[in-house]
Scaffold this active site. Sequence first.
Site, mmCIF file in Angstrom:
data_model
loop_
_atom_site.group_PDB
_atom_site.id
_atom_site.type_symbol
_atom_site.label_atom_id
_atom_site.label_comp_id
_atom_site.label_asym_id
_atom_site.label_seq_id
_atom_site.Cartn_x
_atom_site.Cartn_y
_atom_site.Cartn_z
ATOM 1 N N GLY A 21 0.818 -1.217 0.000
ATOM 2 C CA GLY A 21 0.000 0.000 0.000
ATOM 3 C C GLY A 21 0.843 1.254 0.000
ATOM 4 N N ALA A 22 1.815 1.296 -0.913
ATOM 5 C CA ALA A 22 2.751 2.428 -0.937
ATOM 6 C C ALA A 22 2.262 3.560 -1.832
ATOM 7 C CB ALA A 22 4.131 1.948 -1.392
ATOM 8 N N GLY A 25 -1.134 7.804 1.455
ATOM 9 C CA GLY A 25 -1.192 7.852 2.910
ATOM 10 C C GLY A 25 0.101 7.440 3.588
ATOM 11 N N GLY A 27 1.703 4.563 3.700
ATOM 12 C CA GLY A 27 2.636 3.753 2.913
ATOM 13 C C GLY A 27 3.532 4.627 2.051
ATOM 14 N N SER A 138 -4.820 -0.689 14.400
ATOM 15 C CA SER A 138 -5.515 0.580 14.647
ATOM 16 C C SER A 138 -6.015 0.595 16.081
ATOM 17 C CB SER A 138 -6.708 0.684 13.689
ATOM 18 O OG SER A 138 -7.612 1.679 14.131
ATOM 19 N N TYR A 163 -14.303 -3.291 10.021
ATOM 20 C CA TYR A 163 -12.934 -2.760 10.078
ATOM 21 C C TYR A 163 -12.280 -3.158 11.401
ATOM 22 C CZ TYR A 163 -9.131 0.713 10.226
ATOM 23 O OH TYR A 163 -7.901 1.333 10.323
HETATM 24 N N1 LIG Z 1 -5.298 6.971 8.682
HETATM 25 C C1 LIG Z 1 -5.643 6.621 9.913
HETATM 26 O O1 LIG Z 1 -6.121 7.422 10.724
HETATM 27 C C2 LIG Z 1 -5.430 5.204 10.336
HETATM 28 C C3 LIG Z 1 -5.726 4.884 11.662
HETATM 29 C C4 LIG Z 1 -5.485 3.579 12.118
HETATM 30 C C5 LIG Z 1 -4.939 2.647 11.262
HETATM 31 N N2 LIG Z 1 -4.683 2.977 9.962
HETATM 32 C C6 LIG Z 1 -4.120 1.927 9.097
HETATM 33 O O2 LIG Z 1 -3.049 2.444 8.327
HETATM 34 C C7 LIG Z 1 -2.905 1.672 7.129
HETATM 35 C C8 LIG Z 1 -2.737 2.611 5.938
HETATM 36 O O3 LIG Z 1 -3.928 3.369 5.788
HETATM 37 P P1 LIG Z 1 -3.953 4.882 5.265
HETATM 38 O O4 LIG Z 1 -4.641 5.676 6.321
HETATM 39 O O5 LIG Z 1 -2.618 5.289 4.781
HETATM 40 O O6 LIG Z 1 -5.004 4.731 4.072
HETATM 41 P P2 LIG Z 1 -4.884 5.018 2.498
HETATM 42 O O7 LIG Z 1 -4.348 6.388 2.269
HETATM 43 O O8 LIG Z 1 -6.247 4.703 1.967
HETATM 44 O O9 LIG Z 1 -3.839 3.955 1.996
HETATM 45 C C9 LIG Z 1 -4.171 2.600 1.928
HETATM 46 C C10 LIG Z 1 -3.235 1.901 0.990
HETATM 47 O O10 LIG Z 1 -3.627 0.526 0.941
HETATM 48 C C11 LIG Z 1 -3.746 0.168 -0.426
HETATM 49 N N3 LIG Z 1 -4.681 -0.928 -0.655
HETATM 50 C C12 LIG Z 1 -6.016 -0.951 -0.436
HETATM 51 N N4 LIG Z 1 -6.530 -2.123 -0.852
HETATM 52 C C13 LIG Z 1 -5.495 -2.849 -1.354
HETATM 53 C C14 LIG Z 1 -5.382 -4.122 -1.952
HETATM 54 N N5 LIG Z 1 -6.455 -4.892 -2.171
HETATM 55 N N6 LIG Z 1 -4.157 -4.566 -2.323
HETATM 56 C C15 LIG Z 1 -3.065 -3.787 -2.164
HETATM 57 N N7 LIG Z 1 -3.113 -2.556 -1.630
HETATM 58 C C16 LIG Z 1 -4.317 -2.092 -1.228
HETATM 59 C C17 LIG Z 1 -4.196 1.431 -1.119
HETATM 60 O O11 LIG Z 1 -4.000 1.310 -2.501
HETATM 61 P P3 LIG Z 1 -4.825 2.216 -3.562
HETATM 62 O O12 LIG Z 1 -4.063 3.524 -3.644
HETATM 63 O O13 LIG Z 1 -4.764 1.415 -4.809
HETATM 64 O O14 LIG Z 1 -6.207 2.385 -3.015
HETATM 65 C C18 LIG Z 1 -3.307 2.445 -0.433
HETATM 66 O O15 LIG Z 1 -2.018 2.426 -0.996
HETATM 67 C C19 LIG Z 1 -4.143 0.779 7.063
HETATM 68 O O16 LIG Z 1 -3.787 -0.520 7.469
HETATM 69 C C20 LIG Z 1 -5.088 1.398 8.071
HETATM 70 O O17 LIG Z 1 -5.976 0.455 8.658
HETATM 71 C C21 LIG Z 1 -4.903 4.228 9.484
#
Ligand SMILES: NC(=O)c1ccc[n+]([C@@H]2O[C@H](COP(=O)([O-])OP(=O)(O)OC[C@H]3O[C@@H](n4cnc5c(N)ncnc54)[C@H](OP(=O)(O)O)[C@@H]3O)[C@@H](O)[C@H]2O)c1
Length: 291
Positions: A21-22, A25, A27, A138, A163
């Site tokens: 997921g790079a 966000g 990644g 999370s 989730y």
């Molecule tokens: N942001 C927060 O407040 C928060 C809080 C707690 C935990 N987290 C955790 O942090 C992690 C990263 O989340 P983020 O906030 O950075 O969200 P994000 O910006 O939506 O990034 C998510 C990443 O995961 C990728 N992804 C989604 N489905 C996928 C799949 N089927 N195969 C491969 N890659 C996939 C996305 O790819 P695409 O670009 O193609 O969609 C994107 O690169 C997650 O595990 C999330 O649960 C985030």
Amino acid sequence: MTGWTAADVPAQHGRTVLITGATSGLGAEATRVLAGAGARVVMACRDPDAGRAVAERIGGLTEVRRLDLADLSSVRAFAEALDGHVDVLINNAGVLAVPKGTTADGFERHIGTNHLGPFALTGLLVDQVRDRVVTVSSGLHVLGRIRADLNWERRPYQRWLAYGQSKLANLLFAYELQRRLAAAGRRTVSVAAHPGVTATEGQRRDRSLQGRIVAGGRAQSPQMGVLPLLYAAVAPGVRGGDYVGPDGPRHRNGYPTLVRSSRAARDPALAARLWERSEHLTGVRYAIGPG
Ligand SMILES: NC(=O)c1ccc[n+]([C@@H]2O[C@H](COP(=O)([O-])OP(=O)(O)OC[C@H]3O[C@@H](n4cnc5c(N)ncnc54)[C@H](OP(=O)(O)O)[C@@H]3O)[C@@H](O)[C@H]2O)c1
């Protein structure tokens, strides 16, 4: 460790980090910092064009590869094509509170993408990872319950609870993996991390009242939110089974510190049952070598 920042990331020259997921966000931010510190970063993205756009912006030694965690055939193809070792695997990719849907293999989207895909990926690569496996959970894992109905087929779907179930599964997995690595005598450790509440694409997507209440408060920047992930991935002194999150009020923002997880997350019997089920559902059986 209070006040630890990206400036404290040790030089990463000669090391390889694999980040799922790079493309956006956390990644993308982790990729930027680690590539900047000299790591070779393998960016595992479901949309390689989006990954390449991020890689171009970032510079450094990056390599984009296709990986769709919502499709086990893609996970297998990715793992088969990955030669050599990686020092750190960061299981970061995830979907956040998305509408009901299923993965290519018929799993509910959260449990399929956030847990079963990374479970399979890690199992296929486990003997290639030398230093650490970091799994991103999370604070909302506290909402989760691991149900017999893992795929939400026999109960009304609730996306935040779905989730939460997947994020609880992440912690159960991270701790159980650590127990198994230690039992096999491996030096590789399994660590968990969470970013508090961070303004990313995923976090912004749900603007419903429920989403805003669950997420709560003002979101911190990705530059701050990524710190617990980076700490877990590269800081010296991290031990297997650690869980790293932000040190601010209710662990929603701040600098990396060790945080506690729910009682369910620390239940080894539940972890063992989920592990067995995950092996059954993915067809990936872990064979952890002494390494
Ligand atoms: N942001 C927060 O407040 C928060 C809080 C707690 C935990 N987290 C955790 O942090 C992690 C990263 O989340 P983020 O906030 O950075 O969200 P994000 O910006 O939506 O990034 C998510 C990443 O995961 C990728 N992804 C989604 N489905 C996928 C799949 N089927 N195969 C491969 N890659 C996939 C996305 O790819 P695409 O670009 O193609 O969609 C994107 O690169 C997650 O595990 C999330 O649960 C985030």
